[in-house]
Scaffold this motif. Structure first.
Motif, PDB file in Angstrom:
ATOM      1  N   ALA A   1      54.328  51.898  39.984  1.00 38.48           N
ATOM      2  CA  ALA A   1      53.313  52.540  39.134  1.00 38.48           C
ATOM      3  C   ALA A   1      52.924  51.606  37.988  1.00 38.48           C
ATOM      4  O   ALA A   1      51.730  51.462  37.668  1.00 38.48           O
ATOM      5  CB  ALA A   1      53.846  53.860  38.600  1.00 38.48           C
ATOM      6  N   GLU A   2      53.913  50.975  37.378  1.00 39.48           N
ATOM      7  CA  GLU A   2      53.625  50.025  36.296  1.00 39.48           C
ATOM      8  C   GLU A   2      52.804  48.842  36.816  1.00 39.48           C
ATOM      9  O   GLU A   2      51.863  48.391  36.157  1.00 39.48           O
ATOM     10  CB  GLU A   2      54.929  49.544  35.666  1.00 39.48           C
ATOM     11  CG  GLU A   2      55.646  50.635  34.900  1.00 39.48           C
ATOM     12  CD  GLU A   2      57.078  50.286  34.515  1.00 39.48           C
ATOM     13  OE1 GLU A   2      57.608  49.247  34.993  1.00 39.48           O
ATOM     14  OE2 GLU A   2      57.673  51.064  33.737  1.00 39.48           O
ATOM     15  N   LEU A   3      53.158  48.364  37.999  1.00 43.42           N
ATOM     16  CA  LEU A   3      52.417  47.269  38.619  1.00 43.42           C
ATOM     17  C   LEU A   3      50.967  47.683  38.900  1.00 43.42           C
ATOM     18  O   LEU A   3      50.033  46.923  38.641  1.00 43.42           O
ATOM     19  CB  LEU A   3      53.123  46.827  39.907  1.00 43.42           C
ATOM     20  CG  LEU A   3      52.543  45.635  40.647  1.00 43.42           C
ATOM     21  CD1 LEU A   3      52.568  44.380  39.765  1.00 43.42           C
ATOM     22  CD2 LEU A   3      53.318  45.391  41.945  1.00 43.42           C
ATOM     23  N   ALA A   4      50.793  48.904  39.396  1.00 45.34           N
ATOM     24  CA  ALA A   4      49.441  49.401  39.665  1.00 45.34           C
ATOM     25  C   ALA A   4      48.605  49.432  38.393  1.00 45.34           C
ATOM     26  O   ALA A   4      47.415  49.081  38.412  1.00 45.34           O
ATOM     27  CB  ALA A   4      49.514  50.795  40.290  1.00 45.34           C
TER      28      ALA A   4
ATOM     29  N   GLY B   1      46.122  46.842  39.421  1.00 41.51           N
ATOM     30  CA  GLY B   1      45.298  47.688  40.283  1.00 41.51           C
ATOM     31  C   GLY B   1      46.084  48.160  41.498  1.00 41.51           C
ATOM     32  O   GLY B   1      46.901  47.406  42.050  1.00 41.51           O
ATOM     33  N   LEU B   2      45.852  49.381  41.888  1.00 43.29           N
ATOM     34  CA  LEU B   2      46.600  49.980  42.990  1.00 43.29           C
ATOM     35  C   LEU B   2      46.438  49.206  44.290  1.00 43.29           C
ATOM     36  O   LEU B   2      47.391  49.059  45.054  1.00 43.29           O
ATOM     37  CB  LEU B   2      46.178  51.442  43.193  1.00 43.29           C
ATOM     38  CG  LEU B   2      46.938  52.198  44.277  1.00 43.29           C
ATOM     39  CD1 LEU B   2      48.408  52.353  43.903  1.00 43.29           C
ATOM     40  CD2 LEU B   2      46.295  53.545  44.544  1.00 43.29           C
ATOM     41  N   ASP B   3      45.264  48.673  44.536  1.00 39.15           N
ATOM     42  CA  ASP B   3      45.033  47.958  45.794  1.00 39.15           C
ATOM     43  C   ASP B   3      45.862  46.677  45.910  1.00 39.15           C
ATOM     44  O   ASP B   3      46.068  46.159  47.001  1.00 39.15           O
ATOM     45  CB  ASP B   3      43.543  47.663  45.994  1.00 39.15           C
ATOM     46  CG  ASP B   3      42.914  46.907  44.834  1.00 39.15           C
ATOM     47  OD1 ASP B   3      43.449  46.965  43.715  1.00 39.15           O
ATOM     48  OD2 ASP B   3      41.873  46.279  45.045  1.00 39.15           O
ATOM     49  N   GLN B   4      46.388  46.190  44.794  1.00 39.44           N
ATOM     50  CA  GLN B   4      47.227  44.978  44.807  1.00 39.44           C
ATOM     51  C   GLN B   4      48.721  45.289  44.928  1.00 39.44           C
ATOM     52  O   GLN B   4      49.536  44.374  44.979  1.00 39.44           O
ATOM     53  CB  GLN B   4      46.987  44.165  43.540  1.00 39.44           C
ATOM     54  CG  GLN B   4      45.563  43.690  43.379  1.00 39.44           C
ATOM     55  CD  GLN B   4      45.116  42.796  44.522  1.00 39.44           C
ATOM     56  OE1 GLN B   4      45.819  41.872  44.876  1.00 39.44           O
ATOM     57  NE2 GLN B   4      43.970  43.097  45.100  1.00 39.44           N
ATOM     58  N   VAL B   5      49.062  46.571  44.952  1.00 36.26           N
ATOM     59  CA  VAL B   5      50.472  46.968  45.033  1.00 36.26           C
ATOM     60  C   VAL B   5      50.926  46.929  46.488  1.00 36.26           C
ATOM     61  O   VAL B   5      50.375  47.619  47.340  1.00 36.26           O
ATOM     62  CB  VAL B   5      50.696  48.372  44.438  1.00 36.26           C
ATOM     63  CG1 VAL B   5      52.128  48.840  44.662  1.00 36.26           C
ATOM     64  CG2 VAL B   5      50.353  48.378  42.953  1.00 36.26           C
ATOM     65  N   THR B   6      51.929  46.088  46.737  1.00 32.71           N
ATOM     66  CA  THR B   6      52.525  45.960  48.066  1.00 32.71           C
ATOM     67  C   THR B   6      54.033  45.862  47.889  1.00 32.71           C
ATOM     68  O   THR B   6      54.529  45.611  46.784  1.00 32.71           O
ATOM     69  CB  THR B   6      52.024  44.701  48.795  1.00 32.71           C
ATOM     70  OG1 THR B   6      52.447  43.551  48.035  1.00 32.71           O
ATOM     71  CG2 THR B   6      50.503  44.692  48.959  1.00 32.71           C
TER      72      THR B   6
ATOM     73  N   ARG C   1      42.778  56.643  31.269  1.00 23.99           N
ATOM     74  CA  ARG C   1      42.591  55.463  30.424  1.00 23.99           C
ATOM     75  C   ARG C   1      43.904  54.725  30.178  1.00 23.99           C
ATOM     76  O   ARG C   1      43.943  53.502  30.148  1.00 23.99           O
ATOM     77  CB  ARG C   1      41.991  55.878  29.090  1.00 23.99           C
ATOM     78  CG  ARG C   1      40.563  56.374  29.198  1.00 23.99           C
ATOM     79  CD  ARG C   1      40.214  57.132  27.959  1.00 23.99           C
ATOM     80  NE  ARG C   1      38.992  56.649  27.368  1.00 23.99           N
ATOM     81  CZ  ARG C   1      38.506  57.091  26.222  1.00 23.99           C
ATOM     82  NH1 ARG C   1      39.152  57.996  25.532  1.00 23.99           N
ATOM     83  NH2 ARG C   1      37.376  56.621  25.764  1.00 23.99           N
ATOM     84  N   GLU C   2      44.982  55.470  29.981  1.00 24.57           N
ATOM     85  CA  GLU C   2      46.280  54.874  29.694  1.00 24.57           C
ATOM     86  C   GLU C   2      46.939  54.277  30.938  1.00 24.57           C
ATOM     87  O   GLU C   2      47.604  53.253  30.863  1.00 24.57           O
ATOM     88  CB  GLU C   2      47.204  55.932  29.084  1.00 24.57           C
ATOM     89  CG  GLU C   2      48.506  55.380  28.581  1.00 24.57           C
ATOM     90  CD  GLU C   2      49.357  56.430  27.866  1.00 24.57           C
ATOM     91  OE1 GLU C   2      50.548  56.139  27.639  1.00 24.57           O
ATOM     92  OE2 GLU C   2      48.842  57.518  27.540  1.00 24.57           O
ATOM     93  N   TYR C   3      46.742  54.937  32.078  1.00 23.35           N
ATOM     94  CA  TYR C   3      47.404  54.538  33.324  1.00 23.35           C
ATOM     95  C   TYR C   3      46.385  54.421  34.467  1.00 23.35           C
ATOM     96  O   TYR C   3      46.379  55.236  35.384  1.00 23.35           O
ATOM     97  CB  TYR C   3      48.480  55.555  33.711  1.00 23.35           C
ATOM     98  CG  TYR C   3      49.567  55.731  32.683  1.00 23.35           C
ATOM     99  CD1 TYR C   3      50.464  54.698  32.427  1.00 23.35           C
ATOM    100  CD2 TYR C   3      49.704  56.921  31.987  1.00 23.35           C
ATOM    101  CE1 TYR C   3      51.479  54.850  31.494  1.00 23.35           C
ATOM    102  CE2 TYR C   3      50.721  57.085  31.056  1.00 23.35           C
ATOM    103  CZ  TYR C   3      51.598  56.049  30.809  1.00 23.35           C
ATOM    104  OH  TYR C   3      52.603  56.197  29.888  1.00 23.35           O
ATOM    105  N   PRO C   4      45.527  53.423  34.439  1.00 20.58           N
ATOM    106  CA  PRO C   4      44.458  53.344  35.445  1.00 20.58           C
ATOM    107  C   PRO C   4      44.957  53.223  36.885  1.00 20.58           C
ATOM    108  O   PRO C   4      44.354  53.805  37.796  1.00 20.58           O
ATOM    109  CB  PRO C   4      43.650  52.120  35.022  1.00 20.58           C
ATOM    110  CG  PRO C   4      44.573  51.313  34.151  1.00 20.58           C
ATOM    111  CD  PRO C   4      45.490  52.301  33.500  1.00 20.58           C
ATOM    112  N   GLY C   5      46.038  52.501  37.106  1.00 16.18           N
ATOM    113  CA  GLY C   5      46.572  52.361  38.458  1.00 16.18           C
ATOM    114  C   GLY C   5      47.182  53.657  38.964  1.00 16.18           C
ATOM    115  O   GLY C   5      47.016  54.039  40.119  1.00 16.18           O
TER     116      GLY C   5
END
Length: 189
Positions: A16-19, A23-28, A94-98
Motif C-alpha cells: 500500500a505504501e509502495l502504491a 502508483g498502483l500499476d507499478q506494484v508487483t 489525496r493522502e493515499y492516491p495508490g
C-alpha cells in the motif's frame, strides 16, 4: 521457510505504501521484494502473485477508508453527514492516491461481499435516511454519490481543475451544497 518478519499483513502495508509512492500499476511482487531486499521467491509463501497483492491492498484500503468515514460520520446527520462523508473520501484519496486507486479495483463477488465495501454502502444509506428517500431512489442516490465523489476526486487528482481561477475547494463545497439540495428536493417530490 518464510523469512522472519515477513507476514501477509506486513507485505500488504508495504505494498500500500509502495502504491502511494509509485502508483498502483507499478506494484508487483518483484517491486515489493526489492523493497525488502529479498528474493521474489521468498514472498510467494505469503502471496500468490501480483494480483493477490493488489487485492489485499484493495481490501486494506477499503477497510481503512471505511474506518475514516465512520469516524467522520459519528454524531452527524443531514448535510453535515453528507459533507463529512465526502470530505473523508476526498481527503483519503489525496493522502493515499495508490490505496485509493486500489479501493476502486473490481473484486470478485465473494471477495467484494466480505469486504468493507459493504460498510461503505451501509454508511451511505445511513446518510440518506436523513433525506427520507425510499427505494429505488435510495439506490439511485447511493450510486450518484459514489459517482460524483469518485469523479470529482479523480479529476482533481489528475490536475483537471488546475486550469481555472476558481478554487477547487469552492467547487467542492458548491458540489456538496448542490447534492444536498438535490437530495432534499428528491425526498419532497
Amino acid at each position: 521457510m518464510a523469512r522472519a518478519g515477513l507476514t501477509p499483513e506486513r507485505l500488504t502495508l508495504a505494498g500500500a505504501e509502495l502504491a502511494d509512492e509509485v502508483g498502483l500499476d507499478q506494484v508487483t511482487v518483484s517491486a515489493l521484494a526489492r523493497r525488502f531486499d529479498v528474493k521474489v521467491a521468498s514472498l510467494y509463501s505469503h502471496l500468490k502473485n501480483s494480483q493477490d497483492l493488489k487485492t489485499r491492498i484493495a481490501l486494506f484500503a477499503l477497510e481503512e477508508l471505511a474506518d475514516r468515514v465512520a469516524a467522520a460520520l459519528a454524531g452527524r446527520a443531514g448535510k453535515d453527514a453528507l459533507a463529512a462523508f465526502g470530505d473523508a473520501y476526498r481527503d483519503y484519496a489525496r493522502e493515499y492516491p495508490g490505496r485509493y486507486a486500489a479501493a476502486q479495483l473490481r473484486l470478485d463477488t465473494e471477495t467484494a461481499a466480505a469486504s468493507a465495501g459493504v460498510r461503505h454502502a451501509r454508511m451511505t444509506r445511513a446518510i440518506l435516511r436523513g433525506y427520507d428517500l425510499t427505494e429505488p431512489d435510495q439506490t439511485h442516490a447511493v450510486r450518484m454519490l459514489g459517482s460524483v465523489f469518485h469523479g470529482y476526486v479523480s479529476l482533481e487528482m489528475a490536475g483537471g481543475f488546475s486550469h481555472t481561477a476558481v478554487d477547487s475547494q469552492q467547487s467542492w463545497e458548491w458540489t456538496l451544497d448542490s447534492l444536498d439540495a438535490l437530495l432534499r428536493g428528491q425526498a419532497s417530490s
